[in-house]
Design an enzyme around this catalytic site. Structure first.
Site, PDB file in Angstrom:
ATOM      1  N   GLU A 110       0.838  -1.196   0.000  1.00 10.86           N
ATOM      2  CA  GLU A 110       0.000   0.000   0.000  1.00 10.86           C
ATOM      3  C   GLU A 110       0.870   1.243   0.000  1.00 10.86           C
ATOM      4  OE1 GLU A 110      -3.949  -1.871   2.195  1.00 10.86           O
ATOM      5  OE2 GLU A 110      -2.841  -0.295   3.207  1.00 10.86           O
ATOM      6  N   HIS A 234      -8.981   9.772   3.336  1.00 10.78           N
ATOM      7  CA  HIS A 234      -8.651   8.686   2.420  1.00 10.78           C
ATOM      8  C   HIS A 234      -8.860   9.206   1.002  1.00 10.78           C
ATOM      9  CE1 HIS A 234      -8.472   4.860   0.402  1.00 10.78           C
ATOM     10  NE2 HIS A 234      -8.069   4.302   1.525  1.00 10.78           N
ATOM     11  N   ARG A 281      -0.958   8.927   1.747  1.00 13.89           N
ATOM     12  CA  ARG A 281      -2.355   9.335   1.555  1.00 13.89           C
ATOM     13  C   ARG A 281      -2.543  10.843   1.496  1.00 13.89           C
ATOM     14  NH1 ARG A 281      -5.296   4.947   5.575  1.00 13.89           N
ATOM     15  NH2 ARG A 281      -5.243   3.230   4.095  1.00 13.89           N
ATOM     16  N   HIS A 342     -11.073   9.873   6.928  1.00 19.06           N
ATOM     17  CA  HIS A 342     -10.839   8.432   7.078  1.00 19.06           C
ATOM     18  C   HIS A 342     -10.295   8.015   8.438  1.00 19.06           C
ATOM     19  CE1 HIS A 342     -10.113   4.345   5.843  1.00 19.06           C
ATOM     20  NE2 HIS A 342      -8.812   4.454   6.005  1.00 19.06           N
ATOM     21  N   ARG A 377      -0.913   8.930   9.338  1.00 17.15           N
ATOM     22  CA  ARG A 377      -0.806   7.479   9.557  1.00 17.15           C
ATOM     23  C   ARG A 377      -0.398   6.760   8.277  1.00 17.15           C
ATOM     24  NH1 ARG A 377      -4.262   3.096   8.642  1.00 17.15           N
ATOM     25  NH2 ARG A 377      -5.972   4.441   8.013  1.00 17.15           N
TER      26      ARG A 377
END
Length: 524
Positions: A110, A234, A281, A342, A377
């Site tokens: 990811e 997100h 992100r 998110h 994060r």
């Protein structure tokens, strides 16, 4: 009701703590709604762990620090990363059916990760984890699971029959969602595992109950809160006017999905970052936000249709099925996506044992600021944090059990001076108003003027809700509204305090990075 340990929240953090305590102690777990209604069940992506040959703990630590824009606590990051493989082993033993690649775990990749290290169950990891933890908890004779209990406030020394200013936490008052009765739950130690505050925003991938309850309760009781300005958006939430919060997992980009302008078909991420769709992100969300604003779009396209159809269906069966039901075949068509709130990177300040500032109160998971995430994060570190800190809190409580004092006599909830509300419309109106101005003024890109406008509205709404709270019987909706306003106030205050753009906090008034990375710590 008195118990040895009270846990508020029935997701990954809460149930991990419960299972680690239950062999020695009586544990009561309160859920706000159904036991599986929390954020854990919604987690599609997976759990980050160093398991691939050639990967190292140092690599995972470094990826986490880079994503967190240097604001992470390196010792905490090392502590969590090194605990990941053991957490995966324990989950496997509980029966979580992780995807396999022959004899070894299948690992996906990811955004922000330098290696494949995401352990997953197709695209529904959270659901599988929740199911396994919940079954184990339901089977344990020392664990009592109580659904439909909406926590109102922490019980502290000021609620003792003989008033104490010591600030020790003895449990919570909670209203039963079904009967409307307010129950008193007391314990020698209390763990907050209440999740994040996503529903402060109009568009969010979080479940309906993510209203910042634990953060607001801990703040009102006197605990410090940190880094609330870092709200993760997100990049890829499905754009659909009927389905408001369906997440398209990061792993779609990890397996080759490309972001494109729907009008021109141009793939825009390589123009902006060498990591393209695999950038962290915050970078991807701002890029999409800019593309939407620049071209007046409603959404951008996420396209994985160039990959083999069997590959797409095999990796993303749940997303594929959901989209088919909405008339989109992701094996042949692009998916319309927009950013949405998110994850709450800030929260109640805890140490590596999960202890808060208040004696008797621990916390774990998304409601906390542990030092793991910093200013942003890293993908799939969130479930991992739940397991490591759920276990850490349990370990600390067990180790210090003999020093915990007996629970004193606590006053029952007093409803003698309130009446039933005759104007529920106030709650609905204020709820909608908060989420809309937070989205418009405190979103992906901010300015001081917008933040000040949000702050002024919060002051007005706070006085309205305080007045309402003082006159009428509590209801779940009123409790959530009260917590939403408190959480919004903490987010805006933190954002106004940070005079730089770092990680998830991007402001046009201070676009540069300050020389030193400093946490925003709010003291009640």
């Amino acid at each position: 009701m008195q118990t040895d340990v009270l846990i508020v929240g029935s997701g990954a953090a809460g149930l991990t703590a419960a299972l680690n305590l239950a062999d020695r102690f009586r544990v009561t777990v309160l859920a706000k709604g159904a036991l599986n209604d929390g954020s854990t069940s919604w987690a599609q992506g997976g759990i980050a762990a160093v398991l691939e040959p050639g990967d190292t703990f140092d690599n995972h630590v470094e990826d986490t620090m880079i994503a967190g824009a240097g604001l992470n606590d390196r010792e905490i990051v090392e502590f969590v990363v090194e605990g990941a493989p053991a957490a995966i082993t324990r989950l496997t033993e509980l029966g979580v059916p992780f995807a396999m690649d022959g004899e070894v775990l299948h690992l996906t990749r990811e955004g922000g990760h330098s290696h494949r290290r995401i352990v997953h169950v197709a695209d529904a990891t959270g659901w599988a984890v929740q199911d396994a933890l919940q079954k184990a908890a339901e089977a344990h004779p020392n664990i009592t699971l109580v659904p439909d209990q909406v926590a109102i406030d922490l019980v502290t020394g000021r609620h003792e029959e003989r008033y104490s200013g010591a600030g020790r936490v003895w449990g919570v008052y909670a209203v039963d969602r079904v009967s409307g009765h307010v129950n008193l739950y007391t314990a020698h130690a209390t763990i907050l595992a209440t999740g994040g505050a996503g529903r402060t925003y109009l568009f969010s991938t979080a479940p309906r109950g993510a209203t910042g309850d634990g953060i607001a309760m801990a703040w009102r009781a006197g605990a410090r809160v940190a880094n609330m300005e870092f709200m993760q958006f997100h990049p890829t939430c499905l754009y659909n006017l009927e389905v408001k919060n369906f997440l398209i997992t990061e792993a779609v980009r990890g397996e080759g999905g490309q972001l494109k302008n729907p009008n021109t078909g141009h793939r825009f991420m390589p123009d902006l970052d060498p990591r393209a769709e695999l950038a962290p992100r915050d970078v991807v969300a701002r890029a999409i936000d800019a593309e939407i604003k620049r071209y007046g779009l409603d959404y951008v396209h996420l396209d994985i249709s160039h990959m083999p159809a069997d590959f797409v269906r095999g990796h993303f069966p749940n997303i594929h099925e959901k989209l088919l039901g909405l008339g989109i075949d992701m094996t042949t068509q692009p998916i319309p996506v927009v950013p949405a709130q998110h994850y709450t990177c800030g929260g109640v300040v805890i140490d590596r044992d999960g202890r808060t500032d208040l004696p008797g109160l621990y916390a774990a998971g998304e409601c906390t600021e542990s030092g793991l995430h910093g200013a942003n994060r890293l993908a799939s570190n969130s479930l991992l944090e739940c397991f490591v800190f759920g276990e850490a809190a349990a370990r600390s409580i067990a180790a210090n059990w003999d020093t915990l004092p007996a629970v004193p006599a606590i006053r029952a909830w007093d409803e003698s001076r309130v009446t039933d509300s005759d104007e529920e419309v106030v709650i609905k109106q204020n709820w909608t108003e908060i989420r809309r101005f937070m989205w418009n003024y405190v979103g992906i890109v901010r300015t001081t003027k917008r933040l000040e406008r949000a702050q002024n509205r919060i002051k007005l709404l706070s006085s309205e809700v305080d007045d309402y709270y003082g006159h009428f019987r509590v209801t779940p909706d009123l409790i959530e509204l009260r917590n939403l306003i408190q959480t919004a106030e903490l987010i805006v205050r933190s954002a106004l305090h940070r005079h730089e753009s770092r990680g998830l906090h991007f402001t046009l008034d201070y676009p540069g990075l300050a020389a030193e990375a400093v946490d925003t710590i709010l003291i009640p």
